[in-house]
Design a protein around this motif. Sequence first.
Motif, PDB file in Angstrom:
ATOM      1  N   ALA A 252       0.803  -1.225   0.000  1.00 17.55           N
ATOM      2  CA  ALA A 252       0.000   0.000   0.000  1.00 17.55           C
ATOM      3  C   ALA A 252       0.837   1.276   0.000  1.00 17.55           C
ATOM      4  O   ALA A 252       0.399   2.327   0.458  1.00 17.55           O
ATOM      5  CB  ALA A 252      -0.934  -0.014   1.208  1.00 17.55           C
ATOM      6  N   LYS A 253       2.045   1.207  -0.561  1.00 22.19           N
ATOM      7  CA  LYS A 253       2.950   2.356  -0.586  1.00 22.19           C
ATOM      8  C   LYS A 253       2.302   3.599  -1.187  1.00 22.19           C
ATOM      9  O   LYS A 253       2.525   4.722  -0.718  1.00 22.19           O
ATOM     10  CB  LYS A 253       4.206   1.976  -1.377  1.00 22.19           C
ATOM     11  N   TYR A 254       1.511   3.425  -2.244  1.00 24.37           N
ATOM     12  CA  TYR A 254       0.915   4.567  -2.940  1.00 24.37           C
ATOM     13  C   TYR A 254      -0.591   4.682  -2.695  1.00 24.37           C
ATOM     14  O   TYR A 254      -1.287   5.385  -3.430  1.00 24.37           O
ATOM     15  CB  TYR A 254       1.157   4.455  -4.452  1.00 24.37           C
ATOM     16  N   LYS A 255      -1.096   4.016  -1.683  1.00 24.41           N
ATOM     17  CA  LYS A 255      -2.551   4.004  -1.463  1.00 24.41           C
ATOM     18  C   LYS A 255      -3.117   5.418  -1.452  1.00 24.41           C
ATOM     19  O   LYS A 255      -2.655   6.282  -0.705  1.00 24.41           O
ATOM     20  CB  LYS A 255      -2.889   3.296  -0.153  1.00 24.41           C
ATOM     21  N   ASN A 256      -4.128   5.623  -2.305  1.00 25.48           N
ATOM     22  CA  ASN A 256      -4.700   6.966  -2.449  1.00 25.48           C
ATOM     23  C   ASN A 256      -6.056   6.826  -3.146  1.00 25.48           C
ATOM     24  O   ASN A 256      -6.129   6.679  -4.364  1.00 25.48           O
ATOM     25  CB  ASN A 256      -3.755   7.851  -3.268  1.00 25.48           C
ATOM     26  N   ALA A 257      -7.116   6.853  -2.363  1.00 30.38           N
ATOM     27  CA  ALA A 257      -8.458   6.652  -2.915  1.00 30.38           C
ATOM     28  C   ALA A 257      -8.844   7.744  -3.905  1.00 30.38           C
ATOM     29  O   ALA A 257      -9.473   7.473  -4.932  1.00 30.38           O
ATOM     30  CB  ALA A 257      -9.476   6.588  -1.775  1.00 30.38           C
ATOM     31  N   GLU A 258      -8.451   8.997  -3.633  1.00 32.73           N
ATOM     32  CA  GLU A 258      -8.801  10.101  -4.529  1.00 32.73           C
ATOM     33  C   GLU A 258      -8.080   9.979  -5.861  1.00 32.73           C
ATOM     34  O   GLU A 258      -8.655  10.242  -6.915  1.00 32.73           O
ATOM     35  CB  GLU A 258      -8.462  11.441  -3.868  1.00 32.73           C
ATOM     36  N   MET A 259      -6.824   9.578  -5.830  1.00 29.50           N
ATOM     37  CA  MET A 259      -6.084   9.377  -7.073  1.00 29.50           C
ATOM     38  C   MET A 259      -6.728   8.265  -7.895  1.00 29.50           C
ATOM     39  O   MET A 259      -6.876   8.374  -9.121  1.00 29.50           O
ATOM     40  CB  MET A 259      -4.632   9.012  -6.771  1.00 29.50           C
ATOM     41  N   SER A 260      -7.121   7.208  -7.213  1.00 34.53           N
ATOM     42  CA  SER A 260      -7.780   6.089  -7.875  1.00 34.53           C
ATOM     43  C   SER A 260      -9.059   6.544  -8.574  1.00 34.53           C
ATOM     44  O   SER A 260      -9.321   6.184  -9.723  1.00 34.53           O
ATOM     45  CB  SER A 260      -8.096   5.001  -6.841  1.00 34.53           C
ATOM     46  N   ARG A 261      -9.849   7.372  -7.893  1.00 34.98           N
ATOM     47  CA  ARG A 261     -11.096   7.871  -8.485  1.00 34.98           C
ATOM     48  C   ARG A 261     -10.816   8.753  -9.699  1.00 34.98           C
ATOM     49  O   ARG A 261     -11.512   8.677 -10.713  1.00 34.98           O
ATOM     50  CB  ARG A 261     -11.892   8.670  -7.445  1.00 34.98           C
ATOM     51  N   LEU A 262      -9.816   9.622  -9.593  1.00 34.69           N
ATOM     52  CA  LEU A 262      -9.470  10.505 -10.707  1.00 34.69           C
ATOM     53  C   LEU A 262      -9.071   9.708 -11.942  1.00 34.69           C
ATOM     54  O   LEU A 262      -9.596   9.937 -13.037  1.00 34.69           O
ATOM     55  CB  LEU A 262      -8.319  11.436 -10.308  1.00 34.69           C
ATOM     56  N   ILE A 263      -8.148   8.770 -11.769  1.00 36.66           N
ATOM     57  CA  ILE A 263      -7.661   7.986 -12.909  1.00 36.66           C
ATOM     58  C   ILE A 263      -8.782   7.168 -13.524  1.00 36.66           C
ATOM     59  O   ILE A 263      -8.954   7.151 -14.755  1.00 36.66           O
ATOM     60  CB  ILE A 263      -6.498   7.056 -12.471  1.00 36.66           C
ATOM     61  N   GLN A 264      -9.575   6.514 -12.692  1.00 32.73           N
ATOM     62  CA  GLN A 264     -10.653   5.681 -13.221  1.00 32.73           C
ATOM     63  C   GLN A 264     -11.728   6.511 -13.926  1.00 32.73           C
ATOM     64  O   GLN A 264     -12.300   6.076 -14.930  1.00 32.73           O
ATOM     65  CB  GLN A 264     -11.293   4.857 -12.097  1.00 32.73           C
ATOM     66  N   SER A 265     -11.985   7.715 -13.421  1.00 31.40           N
ATOM     67  CA  SER A 265     -12.986   8.562 -14.082  1.00 31.40           C
ATOM     68  C   SER A 265     -12.523   8.966 -15.472  1.00 31.40           C
ATOM     69  O   SER A 265     -13.314   8.991 -16.423  1.00 31.40           O
ATOM     70  CB  SER A 265     -13.279   9.803 -13.232  1.00 31.40           C
ATOM     71  N   GLN A 266     -11.231   9.265 -15.616  1.00 33.72           N
ATOM     72  CA  GLN A 266     -10.702   9.615 -16.931  1.00 33.72           C
ATOM     73  C   GLN A 266     -10.692   8.400 -17.872  1.00 33.72           C
ATOM     74  O   GLN A 266     -10.964   8.532 -19.065  1.00 33.72           O
ATOM     75  CB  GLN A 266      -9.297  10.196 -16.795  1.00 33.72           C
ATOM     76  N   MET A 267     -10.377   7.236 -17.318  1.00 34.99           N
ATOM     77  CA  MET A 267     -10.428   6.009 -18.115  1.00 34.99           C
ATOM     78  C   MET A 267     -11.845   5.765 -18.629  1.00 34.99           C
ATOM     79  O   MET A 267     -12.053   5.389 -19.788  1.00 34.99           O
ATOM     80  CB  MET A 267      -9.972   4.808 -17.281  1.00 34.99           C
TER      81      MET A 267
END
Length: 337
Positions: A252-267
């Motif tokens: 979980a070194k880079y765990k970041n729920a907001e980053m995950s949401r941003l990337i997935q929304s753009q995908m």
Amino acid sequence: MNNNSVLVSAKGICIAAFLSFNTVVYAQKTADISTISEKTLSSILEKNRTYYTQGKVADYIPELGKMDAKAIAFSVVKKNGKVFNVGDVQKKFTIQSISKIIALMIAVSEKGEANVFDKMGYFGTDQPFNHFSNLETTGKPLNPMMNAGAILTTSLISGDGEKSFLKILELLRYITKNQTLDYNSSVYESEKSTGHRNRGMFYLMKNNGLISGNEDQLDNYFKQCSVEVTAEDLAKIGYFFANECVRFDGDAKYKNAEMSRLIQSQMLIAGMYEFSGEYARTVGLPSKSGVGGGITVSVPGKMGIGVFSPALDQHGNSAAGYHMILDLVKQYDLSLF
């Protein structure tokens, strides 16, 4: 009984029948994702293998045109980190546009989302990936998934020379837990020598004041697109963003729920080029394709999917890859919708 009573009664029967039918259909299409196995994937792969005949290997970059159109691979990484691979799983291909989501993560981590998206939009598009879109009107790329936005994104990563590329490569190696990942020098040189359209975008954005550096930054973009991966690597990337930026092995070194949401929304809105809207309707999952024939898919909170088949449809997406994903989604009711 009067006519109104008859109509009400008939309407009630129709509604009951409709609800009953829907319940049956839903029950039939829903399957337990824990039952996904190599046998499952193999069956889907064989069913869709021949779709390569409806596509064409990308040849506008000469080196890409050398790919075997019949090559095909299918990979899934489940919630427990278990990896399932079928097909030409050892076959390497270049990541191409799928690298854009890695670059976006780094740029946003360094500069902040507001700063990055002040220079580009969150918009989807009905235009191909290499379209100039509104660069000559508003001066800003529509989103970071089209080439213009992706070139700008990479230029925003700090560091001189090839530093930004090395950061992208390092993160790719971390996510996939594959330290052998590297770029294909032949594909890189081929992209660089024929990338005049991308070069035009670069200088138009430089003219608009969005890019301040020199062409080294564009070379980094060509290099990131030339990194060689496998379908398994793509499944691990899909898993990473599906699970709040936690690696498939639980790191979980880079765990970041907001980053995950941003990337997935753009995908979801722009990851499949101008096909993204229809893809959201049929597949309904955050996905990113590349003209090397790969597609990475995130099933939020559940799994990552990676497919490879280099023959592309008219939108620049893997023809067989799309149909493999679609069948898996239908069989296990994976759509967000």
